[in-house]
Design a protein around this motif. Structure first.
Motif, PDB file in Angstrom:
ATOM      1  N   SER A  31      12.495  63.157   6.450  1.00 29.77           N
ATOM      2  CA  SER A  31      12.857  62.274   5.344  1.00 29.77           C
ATOM      3  C   SER A  31      11.619  61.888   4.550  1.00 29.77           C
ATOM      4  O   SER A  31      10.497  61.871   5.063  1.00 29.77           O
ATOM      5  N   ASP A  33      10.774  58.581   2.173  1.00 35.50           N
ATOM      6  CA  ASP A  33      11.302  57.259   1.862  1.00 35.50           C
ATOM      7  C   ASP A  33      10.352  56.530   0.917  1.00 35.50           C
ATOM      8  O   ASP A  33       9.131  56.626   1.060  1.00 35.50           O
ATOM      9  N   TRP A  42      14.728  53.533  -0.941  1.00 37.24           N
ATOM     10  CA  TRP A  42      15.508  54.767  -1.042  1.00 37.24           C
ATOM     11  C   TRP A  42      14.988  55.781  -0.033  1.00 37.24           C
ATOM     12  O   TRP A  42      13.858  55.700   0.441  1.00 37.24           O
ATOM     13  N   ARG A  61      26.130  57.853   8.740  1.00 34.43           N
ATOM     14  CA  ARG A  61      25.512  57.370   7.508  1.00 34.43           C
ATOM     15  C   ARG A  61      26.536  56.698   6.587  1.00 34.43           C
ATOM     16  O   ARG A  61      26.226  55.720   5.903  1.00 34.43           O
ATOM     17  N   GLU A  69      18.980  51.297  10.503  1.00 29.57           N
ATOM     18  CA  GLU A  69      17.644  51.030   9.981  1.00 29.57           C
ATOM     19  C   GLU A  69      16.835  50.105  10.880  1.00 29.57           C
ATOM     20  O   GLU A  69      15.636  50.307  11.065  1.00 29.57           O
ATOM     21  N   ARG A  80      24.749  49.275   0.753  1.00 31.84           N
ATOM     22  CA  ARG A  80      24.313  50.639   1.045  1.00 31.84           C
ATOM     23  C   ARG A  80      25.026  51.639   0.148  1.00 31.84           C
ATOM     24  O   ARG A  80      26.225  51.541  -0.076  1.00 31.84           O
ATOM     25  N   TYR A  81      24.251  52.614  -0.323  1.00 30.40           N
ATOM     26  CA  TYR A  81      24.826  53.704  -1.109  1.00 30.40           C
ATOM     27  C   TYR A  81      24.313  55.015  -0.538  1.00 30.40           C
ATOM     28  O   TYR A  81      23.110  55.185  -0.330  1.00 30.40           O
ATOM     29  N   HIS A  82      25.226  55.941  -0.240  1.00 38.36           N
ATOM     30  CA  HIS A  82      24.858  57.248   0.288  1.00 38.36           C
ATOM     31  C   HIS A  82      25.524  58.327  -0.559  1.00 38.36           C
ATOM     32  O   HIS A  82      26.637  58.152  -1.059  1.00 38.36           O
ATOM     33  N   ILE A  94      20.935  64.158   2.478  1.00 35.98           N
ATOM     34  CA  ILE A  94      21.584  62.890   2.124  1.00 35.98           C
ATOM     35  C   ILE A  94      20.604  61.992   1.383  1.00 35.98           C
ATOM     36  O   ILE A  94      19.448  61.828   1.789  1.00 35.98           O
ATOM     37  N   TYR A  95      21.075  61.432   0.292  1.00 36.70           N
ATOM     38  CA  TYR A  95      20.327  60.401  -0.444  1.00 36.70           C
ATOM     39  C   TYR A  95      20.877  59.043  -0.032  1.00 36.70           C
ATOM     40  O   TYR A  95      22.096  58.840   0.022  1.00 36.70           O
ATOM     41  N   THR A  96      19.976  58.116   0.260  1.00 36.50           N
ATOM     42  CA  THR A  96      20.362  56.760   0.662  1.00 36.50           C
ATOM     43  C   THR A  96      19.616  55.749  -0.204  1.00 36.50           C
ATOM     44  O   THR A  96      18.421  55.915  -0.473  1.00 36.50           O
ATOM     45  N   TYR A  97      20.340  54.731  -0.631  1.00 35.04           N
ATOM     46  CA  TYR A  97      19.717  53.636  -1.371  1.00 35.04           C
ATOM     47  C   TYR A  97      20.253  52.332  -0.825  1.00 35.04           C
ATOM     48  O   TYR A  97      21.482  52.143  -0.726  1.00 35.04           O
TER      49      TYR A  97
END
Length: 251
Positions: A31, A33, A42, A61, A69, A80-82, A94-97
């Protein structure tokens, strides 16, 4: 830039993502970050491994009830946004914010509390170990971060110190996890660990085939396929710039 490296080892049952890595040792997750502010960060994560393992990671996720986390007893509260950027049978990106982070004690938030802004994190997960590389403008308070992480880890997690030094270059391949079918990866790992690529060779194809309980011809084919993937990655796959060449041709 300075870099601080360390690893966190996980017992089975201590973290849902790490449990997948423990159950499927061939899973490798890299990853990149970025810590934006104290209440948001992110991550882009590339995971390779068996399809069932990737399904499990994707489920975790996208499960809003699982934190994924925190490294202490306190789960992170956040919006959370994935999003799945890429998905195949053996690779997942996967994108995570996360934003509006509160009551969170993760590596990101603890580092953000003690270190200067502009932090970048590179991580690698495999088996029971999550390795971290923190890039920072100054390490003036990194000792405080080290002490806090070590002291606040929840049960089932243990800290392993790496190093603190000048950053030795940008890890441009940190997200280019090599996509490879599980049987090829297993064959390649057995060959490396058995000394097949040493000079002189410490094992033979026959010995490796017996160890893996597969025909010699099958093992040979899997190794050739794996070696082809590695060779193409090493010199740069010709398809990587196809979009550019196609555009030049059209112009």
């Amino acid at each position: 830039m300075r870099e601080f490296t360390f690893a966190i080892d996980y017992d089975a049952g201590a973290d849902p993502i790490m449990d997948v890595c423990i159950e499927w040792p061939s899973v490798v997750a890299h990853s990149l970050d970025g810590f934006v502010t104290e209440d948001r960060f992110w991550r882009i994560e590339r995971i390779s491994g068996p399809e069932r393992a990737l399904d499990r990671i994707e489920d975790v996720r996208f499960d809003g009830t699982k934190c994924g986390e925190s490294i202490t007893e306190r789960d992170c509260e956040a919006a959370r946004y994935h999003d799945v950027l890429e998905r195949s049978a053996d690779e997942l990106v996967i994108y995570t914010y996360l934003e509006d982070i509160a009551e969170c004690e993760s590596v990101h938030t603890l580092a953000g509390k003690h270190l200067p802004s502009g932090l970048v994190f590179e991580t690698r997960r495999q088996g029971s170990r999550h390795q971290w590389r923190v890039l920072m403008r100054s390490d003036a308070r990194v000792g405080v971060l080290y002490d806090e992480i070590g002291a606040r880890l929840r049960d089932g997690l243990s800290f392993r110190m790496g190093h603190l030094r000048d950053a030795d270059g940008w890890q441009r391949d940190s997200l280019t996890t090599l996509s490879m079918p599980d049987e090829q990866r297993t064959a390649l790992r057995a060959a490396v660990e058995g000394g097949y690529y040493e000079t002189p060779r410490a094992t033979t194809l026959d010995d490796l085939a017996d160890e893996l309980s597969v025909p010699r011809s099958t093992l040979s084919y899997r190794l050739r396929q794996a070696e082809t993937r590695l060779a193409r990655r090493c010199v740069g796959d010709a398809t990587d710039d196809r979009w550019l060449r196609d555009r030049e041709t059209s112009e």
